[in-house]
Write a protein that holds these residues in place. Structure first.
Motif, PDB file in Angstrom:
ATOM      1  N   CYS A   1      -8.614  -6.676   2.857  1.00 26.56           N
ATOM      2  CA  CYS A   1      -8.979  -5.342   3.321  1.00 26.56           C
ATOM      3  C   CYS A   1      -7.964  -4.836   4.346  1.00 26.56           C
ATOM      4  O   CYS A   1      -7.842  -5.387   5.439  1.00 26.56           O
ATOM      5  CB  CYS A   1     -10.387  -5.345   3.918  1.00 26.56           C
ATOM      6  SG  CYS A   1     -10.947  -3.695   4.387  1.00 26.56           S
TER       7      CYS A   1
ATOM      8  N   PHE B   1     -15.773 -11.324  -2.372  1.00 22.74           N
ATOM      9  CA  PHE B   1     -16.003 -10.356  -1.299  1.00 22.74           C
ATOM     10  C   PHE B   1     -15.527 -10.937   0.032  1.00 22.74           C
ATOM     11  O   PHE B   1     -14.893 -10.261   0.835  1.00 22.74           O
ATOM     12  CB  PHE B   1     -17.483 -10.008  -1.174  1.00 22.74           C
ATOM     13  CG  PHE B   1     -18.086  -9.278  -2.349  1.00 22.74           C
ATOM     14  CD1 PHE B   1     -17.311  -8.741  -3.358  1.00 22.74           C
ATOM     15  CD2 PHE B   1     -19.452  -9.120  -2.427  1.00 22.74           C
ATOM     16  CE1 PHE B   1     -17.885  -8.072  -4.426  1.00 22.74           C
ATOM     17  CE2 PHE B   1     -20.041  -8.449  -3.489  1.00 22.74           C
ATOM     18  CZ  PHE B   1     -19.248  -7.922  -4.489  1.00 22.74           C
TER      19      PHE B   1
ATOM     20  N   VAL C   1     -21.502 -11.064   3.743  1.00 27.35           N
ATOM     21  CA  VAL C   1     -20.599 -10.090   3.121  1.00 27.35           C
ATOM     22  C   VAL C   1     -21.288  -8.746   2.895  1.00 27.35           C
ATOM     23  O   VAL C   1     -20.612  -7.717   2.856  1.00 27.35           O
ATOM     24  CB  VAL C   1     -20.008 -10.601   1.786  1.00 27.35           C
ATOM     25  CG1 VAL C   1     -19.173 -11.836   1.991  1.00 27.35           C
ATOM     26  CG2 VAL C   1     -21.066 -10.825   0.746  1.00 27.35           C
TER      27      VAL C   1
ATOM     28  N   TYR D   1     -15.049  -0.267   4.330  1.00 25.90           N
ATOM     29  CA  TYR D   1     -13.871   0.113   5.110  1.00 25.90           C
ATOM     30  C   TYR D   1     -12.782   0.751   4.253  1.00 25.90           C
ATOM     31  O   TYR D   1     -12.303   1.823   4.562  1.00 25.90           O
ATOM     32  CB  TYR D   1     -13.306  -1.100   5.847  1.00 25.90           C
ATOM     33  CG  TYR D   1     -14.254  -1.645   6.875  1.00 25.90           C
ATOM     34  CD1 TYR D   1     -14.601  -0.923   8.007  1.00 25.90           C
ATOM     35  CD2 TYR D   1     -14.831  -2.896   6.718  1.00 25.90           C
ATOM     36  CE1 TYR D   1     -15.488  -1.405   8.946  1.00 25.90           C
ATOM     37  CE2 TYR D   1     -15.710  -3.400   7.657  1.00 25.90           C
ATOM     38  CZ  TYR D   1     -16.036  -2.651   8.769  1.00 25.90           C
ATOM     39  OH  TYR D   1     -16.913  -3.135   9.689  1.00 25.90           O
ATOM     40  N   CYS D   2     -12.384   0.079   3.171  1.00 26.76           N
ATOM     41  CA  CYS D   2     -11.247   0.588   2.389  1.00 26.76           C
ATOM     42  C   CYS D   2     -11.659   1.197   1.051  1.00 26.76           C
ATOM     43  O   CYS D   2     -10.797   1.650   0.299  1.00 26.76           O
ATOM     44  CB  CYS D   2     -10.219  -0.518   2.160  1.00 26.76           C
ATOM     45  SG  CYS D   2     -10.801  -1.842   1.084  1.00 26.76           S
TER      46      CYS D   2
ATOM     47  N   HIS E   1     -11.849 -10.885   0.241  1.00 22.37           N
ATOM     48  CA  HIS E   1     -11.374  -9.526   0.501  1.00 22.37           C
ATOM     49  C   HIS E   1     -11.456  -9.204   1.992  1.00 22.37           C
ATOM     50  O   HIS E   1     -10.506  -8.665   2.563  1.00 22.37           O
ATOM     51  CB  HIS E   1     -12.203  -8.517  -0.307  1.00 22.37           C
ATOM     52  CG  HIS E   1     -11.859  -7.094  -0.002  1.00 22.37           C
ATOM     53  ND1 HIS E   1     -10.738  -6.478  -0.520  1.00 22.37           N
ATOM     54  CD2 HIS E   1     -12.471  -6.165   0.794  1.00 22.37           C
ATOM     55  CE1 HIS E   1     -10.674  -5.234  -0.066  1.00 22.37           C
ATOM     56  NE2 HIS E   1     -11.720  -5.016   0.737  1.00 22.37           N
ATOM     57  N   ILE E   2     -12.562  -9.539   2.630  1.00 20.71           N
ATOM     58  CA  ILE E   2     -12.716  -9.264   4.064  1.00 20.71           C
ATOM     59  C   ILE E   2     -11.728 -10.096   4.876  1.00 20.71           C
ATOM     60  O   ILE E   2     -11.116  -9.610   5.827  1.00 20.71           O
ATOM     61  CB  ILE E   2     -14.167  -9.536   4.525  1.00 20.71           C
ATOM     62  CG1 ILE E   2     -15.136  -8.543   3.868  1.00 20.71           C
ATOM     63  CG2 ILE E   2     -14.305  -9.497   6.039  1.00 20.71           C
ATOM     64  CD1 ILE E   2     -14.873  -7.091   4.207  1.00 20.71           C
TER      65      ILE E   2
ATOM     66  N   PHE F   1     -20.537  -5.701   4.875  1.00 25.41           N
ATOM     67  CA  PHE F   1     -19.255  -5.025   4.659  1.00 25.41           C
ATOM     68  C   PHE F   1     -19.136  -4.394   3.272  1.00 25.41           C
ATOM     69  O   PHE F   1     -18.129  -3.771   2.968  1.00 25.41           O
ATOM     70  CB  PHE F   1     -18.108  -6.021   4.858  1.00 25.41           C
ATOM     71  CG  PHE F   1     -18.206  -6.756   6.164  1.00 25.41           C
ATOM     72  CD1 PHE F   1     -17.843  -6.157   7.358  1.00 25.41           C
ATOM     73  CD2 PHE F   1     -18.714  -8.048   6.216  1.00 25.41           C
ATOM     74  CE1 PHE F   1     -17.965  -6.821   8.555  1.00 25.41           C
ATOM     75  CE2 PHE F   1     -18.830  -8.720   7.417  1.00 25.41           C
ATOM     76  CZ  PHE F   1     -18.456  -8.102   8.589  1.00 25.41           C
ATOM     77  N   PHE F   2     -20.141  -4.585   2.431  1.00 23.99           N
ATOM     78  CA  PHE F   2     -20.119  -4.035   1.082  1.00 23.99           C
ATOM     79  C   PHE F   2     -21.422  -3.319   0.779  1.00 23.99           C
ATOM     80  O   PHE F   2     -22.470  -3.646   1.319  1.00 23.99           O
ATOM     81  CB  PHE F   2     -19.924  -5.155   0.040  1.00 23.99           C
ATOM     82  CG  PHE F   2     -18.515  -5.641  -0.041  1.00 23.99           C
ATOM     83  CD1 PHE F   2     -17.616  -5.072  -0.931  1.00 23.99           C
ATOM     84  CD2 PHE F   2     -18.080  -6.663   0.778  1.00 23.99           C
ATOM     85  CE1 PHE F   2     -16.312  -5.519  -0.996  1.00 23.99           C
ATOM     86  CE2 PHE F   2     -16.783  -7.115   0.719  1.00 23.99           C
ATOM     87  CZ  PHE F   2     -15.892  -6.537  -0.172  1.00 23.99           C
TER      88      PHE F   2
ATOM     89  N   CYS G   1     -16.293  -1.793  -0.770  1.00 27.66           N
ATOM     90  CA  CYS G   1     -16.008  -2.149   0.617  1.00 27.66           C
ATOM     91  C   CYS G   1     -16.248  -0.913   1.484  1.00 27.66           C
ATOM     92  O   CYS G   1     -15.748   0.175   1.164  1.00 27.66           O
ATOM     93  CB  CYS G   1     -14.571  -2.630   0.747  1.00 27.66           C
ATOM     94  SG  CYS G   1     -14.066  -2.978   2.456  1.00 27.66           S
TER      95      CYS G   1
ATOM     96  N   THR H   1     -12.531  -0.156  -1.643  1.00 24.34           N
ATOM     97  CA  THR H   1     -12.133  -0.925  -2.820  1.00 24.34           C
ATOM     98  C   THR H   1     -13.388  -1.365  -3.561  1.00 24.34           C
ATOM     99  O   THR H   1     -14.347  -1.830  -2.956  1.00 24.34           O
ATOM    100  CB  THR H   1     -11.325  -2.172  -2.400  1.00 24.34           C
ATOM    101  OG1 THR H   1     -10.156  -1.739  -1.701  1.00 24.34           O
ATOM    102  CG2 THR H   1     -10.926  -3.011  -3.592  1.00 24.34           C
TER     103      THR H   1
ATOM    104  N   PHE I   1      -9.688  -2.914   7.596  1.00 23.70           N
ATOM    105  CA  PHE I   1     -10.642  -3.663   8.416  1.00 23.70           C
ATOM    106  C   PHE I   1     -10.314  -3.429   9.890  1.00 23.70           C
ATOM    107  O   PHE I   1      -9.150  -3.488  10.292  1.00 23.70           O
ATOM    108  CB  PHE I   1     -10.552  -5.161   8.090  1.00 23.70           C
ATOM    109  CG  PHE I   1     -11.698  -5.961   8.631  1.00 23.70           C
ATOM    110  CD1 PHE I   1     -12.908  -6.013   7.964  1.00 23.70           C
ATOM    111  CD2 PHE I   1     -11.572  -6.670   9.815  1.00 23.70           C
ATOM    112  CE1 PHE I   1     -13.974  -6.739   8.454  1.00 23.70           C
ATOM    113  CE2 PHE I   1     -12.630  -7.407  10.326  1.00 23.70           C
ATOM    114  CZ  PHE I   1     -13.838  -7.438   9.641  1.00 23.70           C
TER     115      PHE I   1
END
Length: 184
Positions: free
Chosen positions: A74, A66, A33, A50-51, A69-70, A36-37, A48, A53, A77
């Motif tokens: 998200c 997390f 994860v 990407y978004c 969320h992915i 992506f974070f 995140c 958040t 994504f």
């Protein structure tokens, strides 16, 4: 105050500083994860990439939120990435839920184990061994020593035929010799 007391107090302070430095070290983030974070340590959150958040995070707590969320939350994504390939779901057959006992396969493995481990045939009738096998699978019937002997002889005959066929098809001569030399 004596010099020895001052030296002891100084040593104690140095040791305390060393402990503080060790406890301030961060452990390595091993989870996927973290691809992506990004951690925001001052806020106690992670964001995140990407978004944008923000999700709560403190060292030592889990990161399964997390992952969720992915996998589903998200909205930004990338479409070209397969979310399920990032975090593969466990195979139900691997954890035993799809398991079906095949008595013939179990009997074959048990015979080969007995041969490989060089265990006396009478041990198969041991009460604790039978209980252990029943606990592994309640429908498993453990056969007796005479059946085990017959199965071992069958395995021997099969292996003997394989070797004979291999030697017959090799197209060359083979010599077997023995040596009675012993080490004292």
């Amino acid at each position: 105050m004596s010099n020895s007391q001052t030296a002891e107090q100084s040593q104690f302070r140095d040791g305390a500083d060393e402990v503080t430095q060790l406890t301030n070290r961060r452990s390595k983030k091993r989870s996927r994860v973290w691809d992506f974070f990004k951690e925001l340590p001052d806020e106690g959150k992670a964001i995140c990439v990407y978004c944008q958040t923000k999700l709560s995070y403190h060292q030592g707590i889990g990161v399964s939120h997390f992952k969720r969320h992915i996998l589903s939350g998200c909205q930004e994504f990338p479409q070209d990435l397969d979310r399920n390939a990032i975090f593969p779901v466990s195979d139900p057959a691997a954890d035993g839920r799809g398991f079906v006992l095949d008595p013939a396969v179990t009997r074959d493995f048990m015979t080969k184990f007995w041969i490989n481990a060089n265990i006396a045939f009478r041990k198969i009738e041991n009460g604790f061994f039978k209980k252990m096998m029943k606990s592994a699978h309640p429908s498993l019937n453990v056969h007796g020593r005479k059946t085990l002997k017959k199965d071992c002889v069958g395995v021997y005959d099969e292996e003997k035929k394989k070797i004979q066929n291999s030697l017959a098809n090799s197209g060359s001569s083979v010599s077997f010799t023995t040596d009675m030399w012993t080490s004292v």
